[in-house]
Structures are given as C-alpha cells and as structure tokens.
Design a protein around this motif. Structure first.
Motif, PDB file in Angstrom:
ATOM      1  N   MET A 170      -8.691  -5.955 -13.576  1.00 35.83           N
ATOM      2  CA  MET A 170      -9.344  -4.724 -13.410  1.00 35.83           C
ATOM      3  C   MET A 170      -9.869  -4.103 -14.797  1.00 35.83           C
TER       4      MET A 170
ATOM      5  N   ASN B   2     -13.760 -10.058  -4.128  1.00 37.42           N
ATOM      6  CA  ASN B   2     -14.575  -9.200  -4.754  1.00 37.42           C
ATOM      7  C   ASN B   2     -13.983  -8.770  -5.994  1.00 37.42           C
ATOM      8  N   LYS B   3     -14.713  -8.617  -7.045  1.00 39.06           N
ATOM      9  CA  LYS B   3     -14.235  -8.225  -8.339  1.00 39.06           C
ATOM     10  C   LYS B   3     -13.877  -6.496  -8.149  1.00 39.06           C
ATOM     11  N   ILE B   4     -12.467  -6.252  -8.518  1.00 35.62           N
ATOM     12  CA  ILE B   4     -12.291  -4.744  -8.455  1.00 35.62           C
ATOM     13  C   ILE B   4     -12.233  -4.249  -9.865  1.00 35.62           C
ATOM     14  N   LYS B   5     -13.274  -3.116 -10.041  1.00 33.67           N
ATOM     15  CA  LYS B   5     -13.582  -2.413 -11.222  1.00 33.67           C
ATOM     16  C   LYS B   5     -13.125  -1.036 -10.997  1.00 33.67           C
ATOM     17  N   SER B   6     -13.321  -0.391 -10.147  1.00 35.11           N
ATOM     18  CA  SER B   6     -13.282   0.936 -10.172  1.00 35.11           C
ATOM     19  C   SER B   6     -12.009   1.631  -9.314  1.00 35.11           C
ATOM     20  N   ASP B   8     -12.164   3.399  -6.970  1.00 37.59           N
ATOM     21  CA  ASP B   8     -12.480   3.182  -5.192  1.00 37.59           C
ATOM     22  C   ASP B   8     -12.391   1.635  -4.915  1.00 37.59           C
ATOM     23  N   ASP B   9     -12.695   0.669  -5.802  1.00 34.52           N
ATOM     24  CA  ASP B   9     -12.504  -0.809  -5.510  1.00 34.52           C
ATOM     25  C   ASP B   9     -11.034  -0.761  -4.873  1.00 34.52           C
ATOM     26  N   LEU B  10     -10.190  -0.383  -5.808  1.00 34.85           N
ATOM     27  CA  LEU B  10      -8.612  -0.562  -5.689  1.00 34.85           C
ATOM     28  C   LEU B  10      -8.217   0.092  -4.443  1.00 34.85           C
ATOM     29  N   ARG B  11      -8.760   1.352  -4.093  1.00 34.79           N
ATOM     30  CA  ARG B  11      -8.415   1.916  -2.753  1.00 34.79           C
ATOM     31  C   ARG B  11      -8.913   0.892  -1.670  1.00 34.79           C
ATOM     32  N   LYS B  12     -10.120   0.443  -1.682  1.00 40.59           N
ATOM     33  CA  LYS B  12     -10.499  -0.606  -0.462  1.00 40.59           C
ATOM     34  C   LYS B  12      -9.638  -1.737  -0.466  1.00 40.59           C
ATOM     35  N   MET B  13      -9.155  -2.474  -1.670  1.00 36.10           N
ATOM     36  CA  MET B  13      -8.480  -3.506  -1.624  1.00 36.10           C
ATOM     37  C   MET B  13      -7.003  -3.138  -1.086  1.00 36.10           C
TER      38      MET B  13
END
Lengths: 180, 133
Positions: A170, B2-6, B8-13
């Motif tokens: 990340m 999927n790539k985790i960038k924000s 929010d992405d981290l929350r979903k992951m």
C-alpha cells in the motif's frame, strides 16, 4: 550501509533504545531544489548537549554491550559524501530530531532504497508504538499514520505476516503515485 | 487481489480477510507464538539483518507458521551478525549467528517447525569482548 533506508532503520533503532513510543519519519525529495532530506523525530528520553556534541565520534556510545557506536557517524558520512550534512537536535525528557540532507542529483549520494519496507519492518516489530511516515515529493505528499491504520485493522496486529505485506504494498503504491 | 491504496481499500480488504484471520487469531496469545528477535543495531543492519527479517516474514506468511518477528538491539555478538534469537514456547531462547536468508529458512523449517537443533548456535555462556575481564 548500502542505501539510505538502512540508515533509517538504524536511527529508528536508536529512538527505540531511547524509550520512544512515537516516531515520525519524514522523507522530502525536492527535485527542483535538488535536495533530499530525511528527518527522524522521536519522543525518547533525549540527550544532553554534551552527548549530542560527542555523537559524531564513533568511539562514543551509550550502549554497554560494545564500545563503539557507528550509527550516526556512518549516516553523517553518507550525507557528507552526497553533498549534504547531518544534524542532531535533542532535549532531555522531550526527544530527539535527526536531520540528514543531500544533494539529490549527487552521484555519490547513496540510493534511497526501499523506504516502505524499512518503515513497515520497524512498525511490525514494534506494533504498540506510534509510527508516522510523511513522504514529500516536490509538492505532493503522502501520510501514513499507524494509529489510523490500527483503528481499521482492529484485532489484526501489525506483526501479522500478511498485514506486513499488504501495508508495504500500500505504501509503495502511494509512493509511486507521488512521482506521477 | 485488487491493489490496496487507500484506507478505504484497507477497510474492505479487512472484511474479506477477517474470517481467514480468525483461525490464526485463536492461536494469537503471545505465549503460544514463536518469538523471533532479529538484532537490528548498526552491526546487524550492515551485515544483512533486513534481508533476514524480510525472508522470515515471507516464509512465516507462506507456511502459516505461528510466529512473530520482532527486533532487538545489539547483543554484543557483532562478529556473528546477523544474529536472531528464537524463543519457542516452553523452551529456552536460542541465539543463532551468521544467519542469511537460506539459514533463516532452515531455522524456521528445521528448528521451529520440526524441533531439530542446528549448527551455529551461540552458547549463552559465551562472553563478548567487553565482558571478558
């Protein structure tokens, strides 16, 4: 030391030995001004002016396991050969700030190395400390705050091997974006 | 994946990963985990401690070994860096010297997982040069 991220690990290790639980790493790359700056701030026990003055002496160390301390002298040497220098400011009871700067384009400046990996290794090895990474590339900025991420992760600790990989990726992705 | 960038992405992951994590969570009381401490002082870093630490983390994830990697300072074994201290629950800590990536994998596979002893252990009664009177 092959690259600057190894110096970063080394200086953060000093902060941890000084009892710090808050550590902020700032990497500031300014291509227009041809400057690279690395700042490591901590809230460890700090040093007296006398101790700070002795830091660039490799035969000074607060450690008892061996008689030499090469961390700061090596970092300073890297900074000097890269057209810059290093300074240490410290207040007893408050903490220490180590700042190293370089001429960005200097051919003798060591490469930065994998800053995302260095930062994440320090965080995962000390999951209860508060780590902040501030990465500036020209006018773009990326901020990673372990407290914010900890809130999202909940029960999953920073030392979980999958989390280490995911968070490193990340940060890497964001650092690539800064350069666009 | 999927790539985790924000964040929010981290929350979903996290939601996706959570049930997989739960299995590991149960064995996550610190006493039941193998603790591996990599010496990360100037001497350790200069001789490759970061590579060793990365190898350990990758291997632990790949083989799902119930272990955590932490870092320590200089133990005075600068001549044998990189050194790692392995504490298997219920056993005395063991310090291995001259560890590179290959040895790190051997230590995990043979010592941590199978309980075999390996060469290259620094005995606890070894005196560093500063301790020698």
């Amino acid at each position: 030391m092959n690259d600057l991220s190894l110096h970063i690990i080394d200086i953060i290790q000093n902060s941890l030995s000084a009892g710090a639980f808050f550590i902020r790493l700032t990497v500031d790359e300014n291509i227009k001004e041809d400057r690279l700056k690395i700042i490591i701030e901590d809230n460890g026990k700090g040093m007296t002016q006398e101790q700070v003055a002795k830091l660039s002496d490799p035969f000074f160390t607060s450690r008892t396991t061996r008689r030499v301390g090469m961390g700061i002298p090596l970092f300073k040497q890297s900074a000097n050969q890269g057209g810059g220098d290093l300074k240490v400011e410290s207040t007893v009871g408050e903490g220490t700030v180590v700042t190293a700067w370089f001429q960005h384009s200097n051919i003798d400046r060591p490469p930065l190395g994998d800053v995302a990996n260095a930062f994440l290794l320090m965080l995962s090895a000390n999951p209860n400390h508060h780590f902040v990474l501030k990465y500036i590339y020209n006018e773009n900025e990326y901020l990673f705050d372990s407290e914010e991420v900890k809130e999202i992760l909940g029960d999953i600790p920073f030392n979980d091997a999958s989390i280490i990989r995911i968070l490193t990726d990340m940060i890497r992705e964001n650092l690539i974006d800064l350069r666009k | 994946m999927n790539k985790i960038k924000s964040l929010d992405d981290l929350r979903k992951m996290k939601q996706n990963l959570e049930h997989e994590m739960n299995i590991r969570e149960k064995s996550n009381e610190p006493e039941s985990l193998v603790q591996i401490r990599v010496a990360m002082a100037t001497c350790g870093i200069a001789s490759g401690a970061r590579t060793v630490m990365n190898t350990l983390v990758e291997k632990i994830e790949k083989d799902k070994i119930p272990a955590v990697v932490t870092q320590g300072g200089c133990m005075g074994y600068c001549y044998a860096e990189p050194t790692i201290e392995v504490k298997v629950p219920g056993k005395d800590p063991v310090v291995f010297g001259n560890v590179d990536s290959q040895r790190a994998i051997d230590i995990l596979e043979k010592y941590v997982v199978n309980g075999e002893l390996l060469e290259g252990i620094i005995p606890t009664n070894y005196q560093t040069i500063n301790e020698k009177k």
